[in-house]
Write a protein that holds these residues in place. Structure first.
Motif, short mmCIF file in Angstrom:
data_model
loop_
_atom_site.label_atom_id
_atom_site.label_comp_id
_atom_site.label_asym_id
_atom_site.label_seq_id
_atom_site.Cartn_x
_atom_site.Cartn_y
_atom_site.Cartn_z
N TYR A 81 42.96 49.03 44.45
CA TYR A 81 43.05 48.53 43.08
C TYR A 81 43.95 47.30 43.01
CZ TYR A 81 40.71 52.63 41.14
OH TYR A 81 39.78 53.59 40.81
N ARG A 82 45.04 47.33 43.74
CA ARG A 82 45.94 46.17 43.77
C ARG A 82 45.22 44.94 44.30
NH1 ARG A 82 49.61 48.04 47.76
NH2 ARG A 82 50.46 45.92 47.70
N ALA A 83 44.34 45.14 45.27
CA ALA A 83 43.54 44.02 45.77
C ALA A 83 42.49 43.59 44.75
CB ALA A 83 42.87 44.41 47.09
N GLY A 84 41.77 44.56 44.21
CA GLY A 84 40.66 44.24 43.33
C GLY A 84 41.05 43.60 42.02
N PHE A 85 42.20 43.98 41.46
CA PHE A 85 42.60 43.48 40.16
C PHE A 85 43.66 42.39 40.23
CE2 PHE A 85 41.12 47.81 38.74
CZ PHE A 85 39.99 47.33 38.08
N ALA A 86 44.08 42.01 41.43
CA ALA A 86 45.07 40.94 41.56
C ALA A 86 44.53 39.64 40.96
CB ALA A 86 45.42 40.72 43.03
N THR A 87 45.40 38.90 40.31
CA THR A 87 45.00 37.61 39.75
C THR A 87 45.73 36.45 40.42
OG1 THR A 87 46.64 37.84 37.97
CG2 THR A 87 44.39 38.60 37.51
N SER A 88 46.39 36.73 41.53
CA SER A 88 46.96 35.66 42.35
C SER A 88 46.57 35.89 43.80
CB SER A 88 48.49 35.61 42.22
OG SER A 88 49.13 36.57 43.05
N GLN A 89 46.37 34.83 44.54
CA GLN A 89 45.98 34.93 45.94
C GLN A 89 47.02 35.67 46.76
OE1 GLN A 89 42.99 33.73 46.96
NE2 GLN A 89 43.24 34.51 49.05
N GLU A 90 48.29 35.41 46.46
CA GLU A 90 49.38 36.03 47.20
C GLU A 90 49.37 37.55 47.03
OE1 GLU A 90 54.30 35.97 47.32
OE2 GLU A 90 53.21 34.90 45.75
N ALA A 139 48.06 43.05 49.13
CA ALA A 139 47.39 44.34 48.98
C ALA A 139 46.34 44.54 50.06
CB ALA A 139 46.74 44.41 47.59
N TYR A 140 45.59 43.49 50.39
CA TYR A 140 44.59 43.54 51.45
C TYR A 140 45.22 43.97 52.77
CZ TYR A 140 41.09 41.46 54.69
OH TYR A 140 40.17 41.23 55.69
N PHE A 176 36.02 44.95 45.25
CA PHE A 176 37.46 44.75 45.27
C PHE A 176 37.92 43.85 46.42
CE2 PHE A 176 39.06 48.74 42.75
CZ PHE A 176 38.58 48.18 41.58
N LYS A 177 36.98 43.23 47.12
CA LYS A 177 37.29 42.22 48.15
C LYS A 177 38.11 42.78 49.32
CE LYS A 177 37.38 38.60 44.58
NZ LYS A 177 37.42 39.54 43.42
N CYS A 178 37.93 44.07 49.61
CA CYS A 178 38.58 44.68 50.78
C CYS A 178 37.58 44.64 51.94
CB CYS A 178 39.01 46.11 50.46
SG CYS A 178 40.28 46.21 49.18
N ASN A 179 37.34 43.44 52.44
CA ASN A 179 36.15 43.21 53.26
C ASN A 179 36.42 42.82 54.71
OD1 ASN A 179 37.16 40.68 52.70
ND2 ASN A 179 35.23 39.83 51.92
N GLU A 227 52.77 39.55 35.11
CA GLU A 227 52.78 38.09 35.07
C GLU A 227 52.65 37.45 36.45
OE1 GLU A 227 56.26 36.90 32.99
OE2 GLU A 227 55.56 37.65 31.03
N SER A 228 53.01 38.19 37.49
CA SER A 228 52.90 37.66 38.84
C SER A 228 51.50 37.77 39.41
CB SER A 228 53.89 38.38 39.78
OG SER A 228 53.43 39.69 40.08
N GLY A 229 50.62 38.46 38.68
CA GLY A 229 49.26 38.65 39.16
C GLY A 229 49.06 39.95 39.91
#
Length: 313
Positions: free
Chosen positions: A179-188, A193-194, A241-244, A10-12
């Motif tokens: 994976y935590r970065a790529g599938f996160a649904t909250s910016q925080e 993760a990044y 996964f936005k690890c850029n 639920e926290s994303g």
């Protein structure tokens, strides 16, 4: 959102589930599953980094003729991993169309996720284990009677505590961090993760600047676990996964280290960039709704000289 049997809370934040089937195959048979050549079939996807570890260890230890191999299609459907690469869309040994059939042979009421790597008992058709954290260690420690002559000791008894200590943050912050970065649904949660991913990469860049491999002069389980995420980094994790912050090819030490491993027998020949890219970019439709698979990056750099030989004592 679900990735096999893993979900976002639920926290994303992405949550990776524990393996549901954690039986072990042991040399003394005390687990109920004895080491026995020809009895078991390893099922993998060449796209999956966890399954890729098993491919490398099986190859390095010379267990190809001892444990047979089935390869799933990199593109899953609603029933998950399928054998559409085989004639008739059936695994030729297990005689099943989906890996999930072996899960249900083991536990008829099972309705959870279906993951690779998995080891199936050929005579019964039942899943033995999908415990990706333990499976490679057991190949190294329980199947020693069938290792090839001159096989490396990937999990030396006197170094296991040290190897485990190195593996733990690599798993949390890098292997699972992408994976935590790529599938996160909250910016925080994404940014946390990044930071973990690149904090761990920076620490590894420093560690590997003075030693050829993570534990010194010899390849161990730790290197295999790191490699399978590194080899996917520029092709998938950097963009998808936005690890850029930067690419692997822009980190001189890690890029040379990864090439060193890639050029080691047992590593490069188990890499399939086509399967890797098609799986991530097609299956993760919520991240990449167009399903377009990138043409690049150019993989020819993996075969260029790495210059790491000078770090060997």
């Amino acid at each position: 959102m679900v990735e096999n049997n893993h979900a976002v809370d639920e926290s994303g934040e992405f949550q990776r589930s524990r393996s549901h089937f954690a039986d072990r195959i042991t040399a003394d048979g005390s687990s109920g599953w004895p080491v026995e050549p020809g009895r078991y079939r390893l099922i993998v996807s060449r796209a999956c980094p966890w399954a890729h570890r098993m491919l490398i260890v099986r190859k390095l230890l010379g267990l190809e003729d001892v444990i047979s191999l089935g390869v799933a299609d990199p593109i899953q459907d609603e029933l998950s991993w399928r054998f559409t690469l085989d004639p008739g869309d059936i695994d030729p040994v297990l005689k099943i169309a989906y890996l999930g059939d072996a899960y249900r042979a083991r536990e008829p009421e099972y309705d959870g996720g279906v993951s690779v790597p998995a080891i199936v008992d050929i005579p019964s058709g039942k899943l033995v284990t999908n415990d990706y954290l333990q499976m490679t260690l057991d190949l190294s420690t329980q199947w020693t009677a069938y290792h090839r002559e001159g096989a490396p000791d990937l999990y030396p008894e006197g170094m296991r505590d040290e190897i485990d200590a190195v593996i733990e943050p690599i798993f949390k912050e890098f292997n699972n961090g992408v994976y935590r970065a790529g599938f996160a649904t909250s910016q925080e949660k994404y940014e946390a993760a990044y930071r973990d991913v690149f904090g761990r990469l920076d620490a590894l860049e420093e560690r590997l600047s003075t030693r050829r491999f993570l534990m010194g002069d010899a390849i161990t389980e730790a290197d295999i676990r790191l490699f399978t995420t590194l080899v996917r980094f520029d092709a998938v994790y950097h963009g998808h996964f936005k690890c850029n912050r930067n690419k692997l090819t822009e980190m001189p030490v890690l890029w040379a280290y990864a090439r060193d491993l890639y050029q080691t027998p047992g590593f490069g020949e188990t890499v399939d960039f086509d399967h890797i890219k098609r799986h991530y970019y097609v299956v993760h439709s919520d991240i990449n709704p167009t399903g377009i698979v990138p043409v690049g990056p150019d993989a020819s750099g993996w075969s260029t000289p790495h210059g790491r030989e000078s770090l060997t004592n």
